[in-house]
Design an enzyme around this catalytic site. Sequence first.
Site, PDB file in Angstrom:
ATOM      1  CG  ASP A   1      -7.306  26.186  17.477  1.00 16.45           C
ATOM      2  OD1 ASP A   1      -7.253  25.366  16.549  1.00 16.45           O
ATOM      3  OD2 ASP A   1      -7.526  27.160  17.450  1.00 16.45           O
TER       4      ASP A   1
ATOM      5  CG  HIS B   1       0.416 -12.471 -15.212  1.00 23.54           C
ATOM      6  ND1 HIS B   1       1.056 -11.836 -16.110  1.00 23.54           N
ATOM      7  CD2 HIS B   1       0.020 -11.715 -14.017  1.00 23.54           C
ATOM      8  CE1 HIS B   1       0.880 -10.303 -15.689  1.00 23.54           C
ATOM      9  NE2 HIS B   1       0.649 -10.304 -14.439  1.00 23.54           N
TER      10      HIS B   1
END
Lengths: 425, 425
Positions: free
Chosen positions: A357, A416
Amino acid sequence: MQIIKNESINQIKARIRQQTLKTVDPQVENRVADIIATVREKGDVALKSYAKAFDDVSLDVLKVSSSQINQAMKSVDPEVIAALEKAAANIRSFHQLELQTSFEDSPRPGVLRGTKVTALSAVGIYVPGGTAAYPSSVLMNALPAKIAGVKNIIMVTPPQKDGTNPVVLAAAKIAGIDSIYQVGGAQAIAALAYGTESIPKVDKITGPGNAYVATAKRAVYGQVAIDMIAGPSEIGILADDSARPQDVAADLLSQAEHDVNARAILITNSEKLAQAVSDEVDKQLLTLPRVDIARAAVDSNGFIYLVDTVDDMIDLMNVVAPEHLEIQLENAYDYLAKIQNAGSVFLGKYASEPLGDYLAGPNHILPTGGTARFSSALGVWDFQKRIQYLDYSQAALSDDASDVAALAREEGLEAHARAIEVRQS
Amino acid sequence: MQIIKNESINQIKARIRQQTLKTVDPQVENRVADIIATVREKGDVALKSYAKAFDDVSLDVLKVSSSQINQAMKSVDPEVIAALEKAAANIRSFHQLELQTSFEDSPRPGVLRGTKVTALSAVGIYVPGGTAAYPSSVLMNALPAKIAGVKNIIMVTPPQKDGTNPVVLAAAKIAGIDSIYQVGGAQAIAALAYGTESIPKVDKITGPGNAYVATAKRAVYGQVAIDMIAGPSEIGILADDSARPQDVAADLLSQAEHDVNARAILITNSEKLAQAVSDEVDKQLLTLPRVDIARAAVDSNGFIYLVDTVDDMIDLMNVVAPEHLEIQLENAYDYLAKIQNAGSVFLGKYASEPLGDYLAGPNHILPTGGTARFSSALGVWDFQKRIQYLDYSQAALSDDASDVAALAREEGLEAHARAIEVRQS
């Protein structure tokens, strides 16, 4: 703590899954949607009006001045400053190891492919106010962003009647935070996501908060990135007869004291340890300042599961997927390979969870509520992004043209195919 | 396409920001919430009932059998299979470079810190149906997960009256997908997030979809991880007099044909190129099979911005933050360093965007709608997670005990301090 024994592994798994179900409060959602809309429309005026209404603080300016920050640094106990600086050094040295680097390859002549790793430009860190204003979290949020190379790190924290906690300001200074604003709740998240006159719009928002903050983060997700939706703290401990009951109990309580909804779970193959830990928890609870919170947490979300084997213990813990996992078994390191779901793991009897912590360096912003199944500790990677790139020579394009065109036409995307073919002409 | 000239950079930036604003449809949100609740309650029965109601398909089993998949492989044009296999090889060799590895360090005697990198256990891939069923996207989603080491990769795709597209099934087979279910829409996302009798609950959901799918992904975010909320396709092109108008126009149209909401943007310092590209777009449009879609896209979201300098061009493009960015300038590679916000970059006149859609190897699942500010292409990292760990010796704990206790008590968390101190006794 409740000891669960004589249940099958599947019965216990069903219990655990039941406990991790979450719900969203639609009233909070509606209130948060209102606040976000108001901040987008009125900017700073809205933020100041919420400060008065919600926090009872009248603000002329939202930004904390550098003289306030420097004054805070001087007012804090030097021992605390030294501990914060030691923590910052450890967090830096650990997180430095997480830096991702760009790469490039050329799979064949004329083709170059790569990924450029770069930092986000601006990040906002939410720091709760009042008793949940944790200087350690300021370091844990800001330092990975700093290491990633984020140029603009902004902290927001709710206005307080007696001014922002000086230790929080000191931590912000140590972490190198660029600016601090007195704004909290859903309105702070809205300001960071959309920007106001004084608060710049950021790319990502990190840091824990109450239900309003969490709901606001979810609402702005997509407009900006967020770290995670943080839930109550959790600890899971795997321990056998080799563990000391007083250590196990103390670690369970270290998370239980955070929040009445915190989860504290021991899974053991020792009936003796189970009973001794339960007794120790009752005993240690009595002298804790936050006894009411810790007791409520262990009463409702504290469980000791007694099973037959270490394999069963690990199997169950992977279902819990705890934020913090302690392995208080002999040769703890050897079990790491079997841990699939946990935020941060503490190995052996001396790696007590509070080391993580505060001081050791690994991050304490961790996935909760079972989300360790798919998410990780906050780290440098949270503040980096990757831009792909591609270069082709004319010859390489010719080589691949028919394959690209075939796939594009198969998908019905003629334009494309033509984009490739127009370059052949 | 509309040519915007004689505007200041700031005016253009304001235009661009306006165009990226998004809205959420509350009617869709409510409908999706209903669907999710129904799937959680009724499982497979709900999925079959939605298949009948939404797709007009009656299903006995949701899962696609392996004989169906093998039959599909045989029915697909061998040229397409070969192109898919070539694409798969390139995608694998590029994404292999993204694998993150575990690390460990010992900053001083008695302290060991590390991060174990591991794969998610189960992942769900959403593949749209009908004309938006893209085999290439199956490869782009599944292969990074496979490389990460995900054990269970599940594909869901809407039921089709004439059966699932065989090319999609072939792509799934080539990518090594473990199981395929005929379920689409918000109900598919709910099934993957919560599990049903036949569909296992996953840890992460990836893949694009319509507004229902996107809204459902947002709703289950937190319960599971998601890749992103995908928006319409986008292309941004930086080009000067050295570019060929027919190349630039063809590439703009390759994205415009995807969707009426697709964005196609050219930023140039050449008035001549601006006009020539606009003319070419009008000309090339006429012969496209998807002319109506592409025309609608360029009419409403196609813009050519004419500015003075290459620096201004780049500055503006970083505000656009396009999904795909082409740099059709001399020495294109040299400008890469200045690109801050883009999903995937195509360098020079031969790296046409469809190369990246199909074959070259970089991913085509990319951040849209300006989210390239803070997010990245789909990659192996999306399917890996990191578990921190820490080991301390008794002596190392003693060294750090007073600092941890000082910080814990400063934050009012006495039980944290005691967890450290109990080990000193």
